[in-house]
Design an enzyme around this catalytic site. Structure first.
Site, mmCIF file in Angstrom:
data_model
loop_
_atom_site.group_PDB
_atom_site.id
_atom_site.type_symbol
_atom_site.label_atom_id
_atom_site.label_comp_id
_atom_site.label_asym_id
_atom_site.label_seq_id
_atom_site.Cartn_x
_atom_site.Cartn_y
_atom_site.Cartn_z
ATOM 1 N N LYS A 26 0.581 -1.314 0.149
ATOM 2 C CA LYS A 26 0.388 0.289 0.361
ATOM 3 C C LYS A 26 0.625 1.135 -0.111
ATOM 4 O O LYS A 26 2.084 1.098 0.271
ATOM 5 C CB LYS A 26 -0.986 -0.304 1.196
ATOM 6 N N ARG A 65 -3.491 -9.899 4.408
ATOM 7 C CA ARG A 65 -4.308 -10.434 2.692
ATOM 8 C C ARG A 65 -2.976 -10.108 2.064
ATOM 9 O O ARG A 65 -2.078 -8.438 2.088
ATOM 10 C CB ARG A 65 -5.275 -9.089 2.629
HETATM 11 N N1 PMM Z 1 -7.303 -3.179 -0.184
HETATM 12 C C1 PMM Z 1 -7.705 -3.331 -1.296
HETATM 13 C C2 PMM Z 1 -8.864 -4.445 -1.893
HETATM 14 N N2 PMM Z 1 -9.397 -5.549 -0.803
HETATM 15 N N3 PMM Z 1 -10.062 -5.786 1.445
HETATM 16 C C3 PMM Z 1 -10.204 -6.231 2.434
HETATM 17 N N4 PMM Z 1 -10.330 -6.912 3.320
HETATM 18 N N5 PMM Z 1 -8.999 -5.280 2.962
HETATM 19 C C4 PMM Z 1 -8.495 -3.893 1.864
HETATM 20 O O1 PMM Z 1 -7.359 -4.583 2.874
HETATM 21 C C5 PMM Z 1 -8.106 -4.585 0.760
HETATM 22 C C6 PMM Z 1 -8.948 -5.234 0.328
HETATM 23 C C7 PMM Z 1 -6.800 -2.905 -2.544
HETATM 24 O O2 PMM Z 1 -5.788 -3.326 -2.512
HETATM 25 P P1 PMM Z 1 -5.143 -4.087 -3.942
HETATM 26 O O3 PMM Z 1 -5.210 -3.527 -4.903
HETATM 27 O O4 PMM Z 1 -3.858 -4.475 -3.292
HETATM 28 O O5 PMM Z 1 -6.285 -5.243 -4.421
#
Ligand code: PMM
Length: 285
Positions: A225, A265
């Site tokens: 992030k 995640r």
């Molecule tokens: N961040 C992203 C997408 N989905 N879901 C949860 N539960 N928590 C998060 O912090 C989250 C998510 C955005 O990041 P990406 O582009 O790496 O998917």
């Protein structure tokens, strides 16, 4: 060490006795973290299978980018992206999660084999979502959320980010209970980077144990992030590119695992598993 409600076990999901690794498969042309690398369905499926082989406990499949400023795909397009990937990964034995804010996507995703709904809006984007989750009985990730990506950063204003996120997340959980979602199926997520500045994210991480008052296991999504890109900016102030933030992500994963978060995640699954193995060994007496 502090514990973030770690001993809670979520029924119907893997229970490895350590922090779970949730591997990310973004079937999107425009996610910040992988820039459309897995937009092709065949590539997305292969990537998911690779993450499974690397030791992912859950594979999180998403068809909508949530990067700041992103525009939303139509429901039909979101379904076109995620359903074949979910089917293939579930058939290969993966525990699949659907990353969506829409009930009209979550329902077919569950029918296709998804066992967890990961809703970054925590029920606020679609008023049918919580009822759908209650009816289907699947576990649910309820993330702190203040609004859609197109203008979420204008909502990144807090007097005390930690107490406000806990209070607002508490309201989102109350809505879930009212809709009939069972308490033991709920996983919380502070929503790192969603309507939060870099400083807000660091404050949340520094005071993560305060989320224990909610009494539910936590999923943390810090991987690649922007606040890590800012921390690792070069001498001219340019942020470190997303794909070069994995080492910092892994450092943070070790800390999160030592604190006892339920799940992380992440994009780099093998590194995440290694970090958790280190933390796990340190916690053994
Ligand atoms: N961040 C992203 C997408 N989905 N879901 C949860 N539960 N928590 C998060 O912090 C989250 C998510 C955005 O990041 P990406 O582009 O790496 O998917």
């Amino acid at each position: 060490m502090i514990r973030v409600s770690s001993l809670a076990v979520v029924p119907d999901l893997p229970q490895p006795g350590r922090t779970l690794v949730v591997g990310v498969v973004n079937v999107t042309p425009d996610s910040f973290s992988d820039g459309g690398e897995w937009f092709d369905l065949g590539a997305a499926i292969t990537h998911g299978l690779d993450l499974l082989a690397e030791g992912a406990d859950i594979i999180d499949v998403g068809g909508e980018s949530t990067r700041p400023g992103a525009t939303r795909p139509e429901v039909a397009e979101e379904l076109r992206r995620v359903l074949p990937v979910i089917r293939e990964l579930a058939a290969a034995g993966a525990c699949v999660s659907i990353d969506t804010m829409r009930a009209a996507v979550a329902a077919p995703a569950i029918a296709a084999g998804a066992r967890l709904v990961n809703d970054v809006s925590g029920g606020k984007a679609d008023d049918r979502m919580l009822h759908l989750v209650a009816e289907s009985g699947v576990p649910y990730v309820c993330m702190h959320w203040r609004g859609h990506s197109e203008d979420m950063q204008s909502k990144a204003s807090y007097a005390d980010v930690v107490t406000e996120v806990i209070a607002e997340l508490g309201q989102q959980l109350d809505e879930a209970f009212s809709a009939g979602v069972a308490a033991d199926k709920l996983i919380i997520d502070p929503g790192f980077g969603f309507a939060k500045t870099g400083e807000h994210n660091w404050h949340l991480l520094q005071r993560l144990e305060e989320f224990d008052v909610i009494g539910r296991p936590m999923l943390a999504g810090v991987s690649r992030k922007a606040f890590l890109g800012g921390l690792l900016a070069d001498s001219e102030g340019s942020p470190r590119p997303a794909k070069q933030r994995d080492d910092a992500t892994t450092a943070l994963t070790t800390v999160l695992a030592l604190q006892g978060v339920w799940g992380v995640r992440v994009h780099s699954v093998r590194a995440g598993r290694d970090a958790i193995a280190v933390a796990q060994r340190l916690l053994e007496k």
